[in-house]
Design an enzyme around this catalytic site. Sequence first.
Site, PDB file in Angstrom:
ATOM      1  N   CYS A 125      18.597  -2.649   8.288  1.00 47.82           N
ATOM      2  CA  CYS A 125      18.501  -2.586   6.828  1.00 47.82           C
ATOM      3  C   CYS A 125      19.663  -1.771   6.264  1.00 47.82           C
ATOM      4  O   CYS A 125      19.537  -0.565   6.021  1.00 47.82           O
ATOM      5  CB  CYS A 125      17.160  -1.994   6.397  1.00 47.82           C
ATOM      6  SG  CYS A 125      16.898  -2.113   4.610  1.00 47.82           S
ATOM      7  N   TYR A 133      -4.916  -6.742 -11.878  1.00 52.22           N
ATOM      8  CA  TYR A 133      -4.874  -7.047 -13.307  1.00 52.22           C
ATOM      9  C   TYR A 133      -5.894  -8.145 -13.602  1.00 52.22           C
ATOM     10  O   TYR A 133      -5.918  -8.704 -14.693  1.00 52.22           O
ATOM     11  CB  TYR A 133      -3.465  -7.508 -13.706  1.00 52.22           C
ATOM     12  CG  TYR A 133      -2.398  -6.505 -13.310  1.00 52.22           C
ATOM     13  CD1 TYR A 133      -2.112  -5.399 -14.105  1.00 52.22           C
ATOM     14  CD2 TYR A 133      -1.709  -6.648 -12.098  1.00 52.22           C
ATOM     15  CE1 TYR A 133      -1.158  -4.473 -13.717  1.00 52.22           C
ATOM     16  CE2 TYR A 133      -0.752  -5.727 -11.706  1.00 52.22           C
ATOM     17  CZ  TYR A 133      -0.482  -4.640 -12.519  1.00 52.22           C
ATOM     18  OH  TYR A 133       0.468  -3.713 -12.126  1.00 52.22           O
ATOM     19  N   ASN A 134      -6.738  -8.432 -12.592  1.00 53.26           N
ATOM     20  CA  ASN A 134      -7.779  -9.465 -12.704  1.00 53.26           C
ATOM     21  C   ASN A 134      -7.212 -10.815 -13.113  1.00 53.26           C
ATOM     22  O   ASN A 134      -7.807 -11.555 -13.903  1.00 53.26           O
ATOM     23  CB  ASN A 134      -8.879  -9.023 -13.681  1.00 53.26           C
ATOM     24  CG  ASN A 134      -9.601  -7.782 -13.197  1.00 53.26           C
ATOM     25  OD1 ASN A 134     -10.087  -7.738 -12.078  1.00 53.26           O
ATOM     26  ND2 ASN A 134      -9.615  -6.736 -14.029  1.00 53.26           N
ATOM     27  N   THR A 182      -9.911 -10.282  -7.505  1.00 50.19           N
ATOM     28  CA  THR A 182      -8.998 -10.597  -6.387  1.00 50.19           C
ATOM     29  C   THR A 182      -9.226  -9.699  -5.171  1.00 50.19           C
ATOM     30  O   THR A 182      -8.415  -9.685  -4.260  1.00 50.19           O
ATOM     31  CB  THR A 182      -7.532 -10.464  -6.845  1.00 50.19           C
ATOM     32  OG1 THR A 182      -7.301  -9.110  -7.281  1.00 50.19           O
ATOM     33  CG2 THR A 182      -7.220 -11.411  -7.990  1.00 50.19           C
TER      34      THR A 182
END
Length: 488
Positions: free
Chosen positions: A127, A383-384, A394
Amino acid sequence: MNRLGSGPVGSAAAAAAGQYRVCGNCRKVPRQEKRVQVSPPLTRGPSAFIPENEVMQANGLDERTNLLVEEYSTSGRLDNITQVMSIHTQYLESFLRSQFYMLRMDGPLPLPYRHYIAIMAAARHQCSYLINMHVDEFLKTGGIAEWLNGLEYIPQRLKNLNEINKLLAHRPWLITKEHIQKLVKTGENNWSLPELVHAVVLLAHYHALASFVFGSGINPERDPDTSNGVRLIAVNNFCVCDLANDNNIENASLTSSNFGIADSLSELEALMERMKRLQEDKEDEEASQEEMATRFEKEKKESLLVISGAFDDDIVSTDVSRYIEDPGFGYKDFARRGEDHLPTFRAQDYTWENHGFSLVNRLYSDIGHLLDEKFRMVYNLTYNTMATHEDVDTTMLRRALFNYVHCMYGIRYDDYDYGEVNQLLERSLKVYIKTVTCYPERTTKRMYDSYWRQFKHSEKVHVNLLLMEARMQAELLYALRAITRHLT
């Protein structure tokens, strides 16, 4: 019948074939490391996978983000990782606070050691983004420039971390109390337990952060020293087809046709239906413990069949290889065929909440609270919504993502039905999860685009945050369990 190698054309083809290894898309990729000129970055903005305007639109809390950066950033600027994470500002605060504590606040290790350990961890996954960032930080905090020439120039006690760095990054289930005893044994190069815990937390953090960098397509920071805006980059794991198709957000789209859009819409509806059905089944009848154990073993074995399309002979650039010992050592499936001697890590026997948290907090004051907050934040963040749907629970999906990562690392939760993983995570998503978690440097935009095609980029960033934290927690559980066994 013409045979390869007969005649001048065949000879040329055979010679050319020797220059290539297998690519999953076009079936060939240069065997030797090539250096190609590209305008940095390939796409504007912080990510090669997410359009710049979507990062900016999703991040409606610029002022809050800037305040967090001012307070907790070690580099003093809004880097590309932070910009992408700021799509989820609540999580970003937990992340920056814990990272700042590891790198800058009072702790067992001197500041230059912390940044060098970050470099060693990032190097395991090649990385360069994180390596470059911490090379700068290492020098700013008084690090000895000669150490940046490679591992042979560093103190022996830092070299002694190579083994645990390697195991944590790729096969943490192999870590034993003997590895811990070897590091803390008496002698001039020994580690105290608080120092070792600090080092382990840093290693796990930067292995996992490398997963986020590659999984989110984080672009290199713009380099003011490049001439004419052009930089030479090493193309190791990418074929030309990846550069042309995967990493160009304007030209590559798997959902541009009407068929693709309709197909992904039905994919979304099917997922919603499966979630509903699983919830109803759970309310009607719970599986027995024996059945739950069988489903875990089945999912663990099936993870063997999830292939990331990876190369067996990845090339490591010289800039990175100087920080790596044993570069050929990588991830191997926990459940390899014919190797049943590795016992499953039963999460109930050594949990983060009841065991790991208290140990890490005792030996490295307060880091346990910060890590616990970060784990809880990403696990419970919602955030539904699911794509275009609102008022959706979720929880089931988030748990499946988190537990699938732990399943690949041999960690089983007795109270979880692993049949849900197969129902909720389709194959292209499993390929993405396995690649980002186990071989992050091999992630391509094609993989990112191929799953959840109707979901928002912010939801895919949330997936990457879940994968990162699940991976970090898995590494810590194995390392802290070994330390606990050493202490007892």
